[in-house]
Design a protein around this motif. Structure first.
Motif, PDB file in Angstrom:
ATOM      1  N   GLY A  23       0.818  -1.202   0.000  1.00 49.66           N
ATOM      2  CA  GLY A  23       0.000   0.000   0.000  1.00 49.66           C
ATOM      3  C   GLY A  23       0.855   1.257   0.000  1.00 49.66           C
ATOM      4  N   ALA A  24       1.938   1.237   0.791  1.00 47.98           N
ATOM      5  CA  ALA A  24       2.833   2.393   0.836  1.00 47.98           C
ATOM      6  C   ALA A  24       3.517   2.616  -0.514  1.00 47.98           C
ATOM      7  CB  ALA A  24       3.882   2.190   1.927  1.00 47.98           C
ATOM      8  N   LEU A  25       3.859   1.509  -1.178  1.00 51.49           N
ATOM      9  CA  LEU A  25       4.473   1.628  -2.504  1.00 51.49           C
ATOM     10  C   LEU A  25       3.497   2.258  -3.494  1.00 51.49           C
ATOM     11  CD1 LEU A  25       6.782   0.932  -4.503  1.00 51.49           C
ATOM     12  CD2 LEU A  25       5.654  -1.284  -4.847  1.00 51.49           C
ATOM     13  N   LEU A  26       2.232   1.843  -3.443  1.00 49.16           N
ATOM     14  CA  LEU A  26       1.234   2.403  -4.347  1.00 49.16           C
ATOM     15  C   LEU A  26       0.987   3.885  -4.065  1.00 49.16           C
ATOM     16  CD1 LEU A  26      -1.411  -0.473  -4.508  1.00 49.16           C
ATOM     17  CD2 LEU A  26       0.290   0.161  -6.224  1.00 49.16           C
ATOM     18  N   VAL A  27       0.963   4.246  -2.760  1.00 49.79           N
ATOM     19  CA  VAL A  27       0.782   5.650  -2.398  1.00 49.79           C
ATOM     20  C   VAL A  27       1.917   6.489  -2.985  1.00 49.79           C
ATOM     21  CG1 VAL A  27       0.795   7.300  -0.489  1.00 49.79           C
ATOM     22  CG2 VAL A  27      -0.566   5.213  -0.328  1.00 49.79           C
ATOM     23  N   ARG A  28       3.121   5.991  -2.814  1.00 49.80           N
ATOM     24  CA  ARG A  28       4.290   6.732  -3.302  1.00 49.80           C
ATOM     25  C   ARG A  28       4.269   6.820  -4.835  1.00 49.80           C
ATOM     26  NH1 ARG A  28       8.754   8.800  -1.497  1.00 49.80           N
ATOM     27  NH2 ARG A  28      10.701   8.687  -2.660  1.00 49.80           N
ATOM     28  N   VAL A 181      -4.425   2.797 -12.256  1.00 48.06           N
ATOM     29  CA  VAL A 181      -4.514   1.463 -11.637  1.00 48.06           C
ATOM     30  C   VAL A 181      -4.065   1.514 -10.183  1.00 48.06           C
ATOM     31  CG1 VAL A 181      -3.546  -0.864 -11.663  1.00 48.06           C
ATOM     32  CG2 VAL A 181      -4.295   0.190 -13.796  1.00 48.06           C
ATOM     33  N   ALA A 182      -2.978   2.237  -9.911  1.00 48.74           N
ATOM     34  CA  ALA A 182      -2.530   2.389  -8.525  1.00 48.74           C
ATOM     35  C   ALA A 182      -3.599   3.074  -7.699  1.00 48.74           C
ATOM     36  CB  ALA A 182      -1.229   3.187  -8.483  1.00 48.74           C
ATOM     37  N   PRO A 413       4.474  10.664   1.117  1.00 51.67           N
ATOM     38  CA  PRO A 413       4.746   9.221   1.086  1.00 51.67           C
ATOM     39  C   PRO A 413       6.208   8.951   1.421  1.00 51.67           C
ATOM     40  CG  PRO A 413       3.480   9.881  -0.835  1.00 51.67           C
ATOM     41  CD  PRO A 413       3.895  11.137  -0.146  1.00 51.67           C
ATOM     42  N   ARG A 414       6.425   7.993   2.306  1.00 51.82           N
ATOM     43  CA  ARG A 414       7.771   7.772   2.823  1.00 51.82           C
ATOM     44  C   ARG A 414       8.640   7.007   1.834  1.00 51.82           C
ATOM     45  NH1 ARG A 414       4.722   3.598   5.193  1.00 51.82           N
ATOM     46  NH2 ARG A 414       5.720   1.554   5.139  1.00 51.82           N
ATOM     47  N   ARG A 415       9.941   7.193   1.968  1.00 49.61           N
ATOM     48  CA  ARG A 415      10.895   6.400   1.200  1.00 49.61           C
ATOM     49  C   ARG A 415      11.129   5.068   1.908  1.00 49.61           C
ATOM     50  NH1 ARG A 415      13.331  11.569   0.545  1.00 49.61           N
ATOM     51  NH2 ARG A 415      13.454  12.164  -1.653  1.00 49.61           N
ATOM     52  N   GLY A 416      11.820   4.211   1.214  1.00 46.99           N
ATOM     53  CA  GLY A 416      12.174   2.934   1.818  1.00 46.99           C
ATOM     54  C   GLY A 416      10.996   2.010   2.006  1.00 46.99           C
ATOM     55  N   VAL A 417       9.976   2.125   1.134  1.00 48.31           N
ATOM     56  CA  VAL A 417       8.783   1.307   1.310  1.00 48.31           C
ATOM     57  C   VAL A 417       9.063  -0.171   1.080  1.00 48.31           C
ATOM     58  CG1 VAL A 417       7.185   3.164   0.758  1.00 48.31           C
ATOM     59  CG2 VAL A 417       8.132   1.779  -1.079  1.00 48.31           C
TER      60      VAL A 417
END
Length: 467
Positions: A23-28, A181-182, A413-417
Motif C-alpha cells: 500500500g505504501a508503494l502504491l501511495v508513493r 490502476v494504482a 509518502p515515505r521512502r524505503g517502502v
C-alpha cells in the motif's frame, strides 16, 4: 478490612496504523508519478476533449464542403472525376474517390500532389447534382479530416512538434494507466476501512478543506478509472515505441488486421491506424471506370455508402474498394477488382476478422469518437474533462498536503517502502518494473530516472542527517 487488589499495569498505546509495504508503494507511486507527469496528462486530456468533439465541429465549420442540396439525378462518378481533374489541371495526380455517402453529401475526389505532408491528400468536393466545386482542401488519412480537425488531432498527438513531440503523448498515455490502476487499488484498500463509504463514490458536501478535496478526488476518480485505462491502452497503440511493440506482438500472435491484396500475391496485413496514409498516386485511368468498379464491388461485399475507391498504382494491380465506415458494428469490408474484367481478385470481410483485430478496430474508433456518433463524442468529452479535473484536484491535494510553518496537514509518502517487503515482493516489483519498461520504453526510461534521482536524494539526506 477489604483487601486492595494491585492495579494492573496499563497496556501500552497502540501505535498508529501504517499501510503495509504494498500500500505504501502504491501511495508513493500514485503521488509522485501524478505530480511529475500530471502536466503531460493534463495537456493530453484537454486537447483530447477538443479532439473528441472535432468531428461535430468539422461538420459545422466545413458544411459547404461536406454537404450539397440533395438530388434524385446525380452525375456519374466519371463525370464528377472529370470536373475535379479539370479543376486541378496537371498540378496533381488522381489517387482516390469517395462517392457521396448519402443524398445531400458531396463527392470527394482526392489527389496526390507535391508539397503535401505525409498522409495528406488534396480533396476537391463536388456537388453530385450540379457538378459545382464546393471546396478544395487538404485532408488527412482514412478519417479524411479537414484542416481544423487535423490541427486539433496533431496538437493532441504531438503538440505540433512532429515526431519528437510524440514522446509527450506516449509519456502521458503510458503513465496514465499506471497512475489510475494504482489509484483504484488504493481506493479499494481505503473504502474497506472507511466508515463513510459513500464519500468514496460521490463527493461529500459536509467535509471541508483537504478532506473535501480528497472526497472529490477519490469519488470522481473511480468513475473515470475504466475509461482512463481504456484511453491509455488505445493511446499507446498510436505511440512510437510502445505502439511498435504492440504491432509486433499482434503480428507474432497472428492478430493483425487483414488487408485486401490488389495483386495475385499472398494476403498482406495492415494496421488499423494505417489509414492515416494518403493513397498512392495512380496510373492514368478512364474516369468512367470508377462507376463500373463500384458497381462490381457492390455485387461482392460493399454495402455501405461510405467507401473509398483507389485506382491501381501499377499496371499489374487491381482496383481497391474499401468501406471506411467505422460506426458500430463496423463496415470495413474491402474488395480488389480487376479493372479489365471487373471480376474480384481478393476480398476481406470484417466479419472474418479475428476477435483481437475487431477489438483493436473498435478501440480505435471509440477513441476517435466515431463509433457511436455524437453519443460517443459526448462520453469521450466528459471522460477527458474528468481526467483533467483529476489532475487539477491532485495538485490541489498536493498543495494542501505540504507541510507549512503552522500546520502539517499530511505527511508525504515515505521512502524505503520496500525495506520491510518480503523477498518475493521485492522480486515481483523489480520484475514488473522491468517488464513494463521493456513493453513501454518511454515509461521505463522515466521510471528509471525517477528511481535514480530518488535514491540519490535519499542518500544525500541520510548523509546530512548523520553528519
Amino acid at each position: 478490612m477489604t483487601a486492595t487488589l494491585p492495579t494492573p499495569p496499563s497496556s501500552p498505546p497502540r501505535p498508529a496504523s501504517r499501510p503495509g509495504w504494498f500500500g505504501a508503494l502504491l501511495v508513493r507511486l500514485h503521488f509522485y508519478a501524478g505530480i511529475l507527469v500530471g502536466p503531460f496528462i493534463l495537456v493530453a486530456a484537454l486537447s483530447g476533449a477538443l479532439y473528441a468533439i472535432a468531428p461535430t465541429i468539422e461538420q459545422a465549420v466545413y458544411a459547404r464542403q461536406l454537404h450539397a442540396p440533395a438530388t434524385d439525378t446525380p452525375l456519374t462518378l466519371g463525370e464528377q472525376v472529370e470536373i475535379a481533374e479539370s479543376h486541378v489541371g496537371d498540378a496533381a495526380t488522381l489517387s482516390a474517390v469517395r462517392p457521396a455517402p448519402e443524398a445531400g453529401d458531396t463527392t470527394r475526389v482526392m489527389f496526390a500532389q507535391d508539397g503535401l505532408g505525409a498522409s495528406e491528400s488534396r480533396a476537391v468536393f463536388i456537388d453530385p447534382g450540379t457538378g459545382e466545386i464546393r471546396g478544395d482542401e487538404t485532408v488527412y488519412g482514412t478519417s479524411g479530416s479537414l484542416p481544423l480537425r487535423t490541427e486539433i488531432s496533431t496538437f493532441h498527438r504531438n503538440l505540433g512538434l512532429g515526431e519528437p513531440g510524440r514522446l509527450y503523448s506516449e509519456l502521458a498515455a503510458s503513465w496514465l494507466g499506471i497512475v489510475v490502476v494504482a489509484g483504484v487499488i488504493l481506493w479499494v484498500i481505503r473504502i474497506r476501512e472507511a466508515r463513510a463509504k459513500k464519500d468514496f463514490v460521490r463527493p461529500s458536501r459536509k467535509l471541508t478543506g483537504y478532506r473535501r478535496l480528497f472526497s472529490w478526488h477519490t469519488s470522481v476518480g473511480i468513475w473515470v478509472a475504466l475509461g482512463a485505462v481504456f484511453l491509455s491502452a488505445t493511446g499507446i497503440t498510436w505511440s512510437t515505441y510502445g505502439g511498435q511493440n504492440v504491432t509486433d506482438l499482434r503480428a507474432a500472435l497472428d492478430w493483425s488486421t487483414p488487408a485486401v491484396s490488389t495483386s495475385l500475391g499472398a494476403e498482406t496485413t495492415q494496421d488499423e491506424h494505417a489509414g492515416h496514409g494518403a493513397a498512392s498516386a495512380a496510373l492514368e485511368v478512364d474516369p468512367a471506370v470508377f462507376d463500373d468498379v463500384l458497381a462490381a464491388a457492390q455485387r461482392v461485399n460493399i454495402d455501405t455508402g461510405l467507401v473509398q475507391i483507389t485506382p491501381p498504382a501499377a499496371a499489374d494491380q487491381a482496383w481497391k474498394v474499401q468501406e471506411i465506415d467505422r460506426g458500430f458494428p463496423g463496415h470495413l469490408d474491402a474488395v480488389a477488382i480487376d479493372g479489365a474484367t471487373l471480376q474480384p481478385v481478393d476480398r476481406v470481410d470484417f466479419a472474418d476478422f479475428s476477435l483481437p483485430a475487431k477489438l483493436a478496430s473498435w478501440g480505435v474508433s471509440i477513441h476517435m469518437g466515431t463509433m457511436f456518433g455524437v453519443a460517443n463524442q459526448i462520453v469521450m468529452l466528459l471522460l477527458a474533462v474528468g481526467i483533467a479535473g483529476m489532475v487539477v484536484l491532485g495538485y490541489a491535494l498536493w498543495i494542501k498536503r505540504r507541510p507549512t510553518k503552522t500546520a502539517r496537514v499530511g505527511t508525504p509518502p515515505r521512502r524505503g517502502v520496500l525495506d520491510g517487503a518480503p523477498w518475493w515482493g521485492v522480486t515481483a516489483v523489480v520484475v514488473g518494473g522491468v517488464a513494463l519498461g521493456l513493453a513501454l520504453p518511454v515509461l521505463g526510461w522515466t521510471l528509471a530516472a525517477f528511481v535514480v534521482i530518488d535514491v540519490a536524494v535519499d542518500a544525500a539526506q541520510r548523509r546530512r542527517a548523520t553528519a
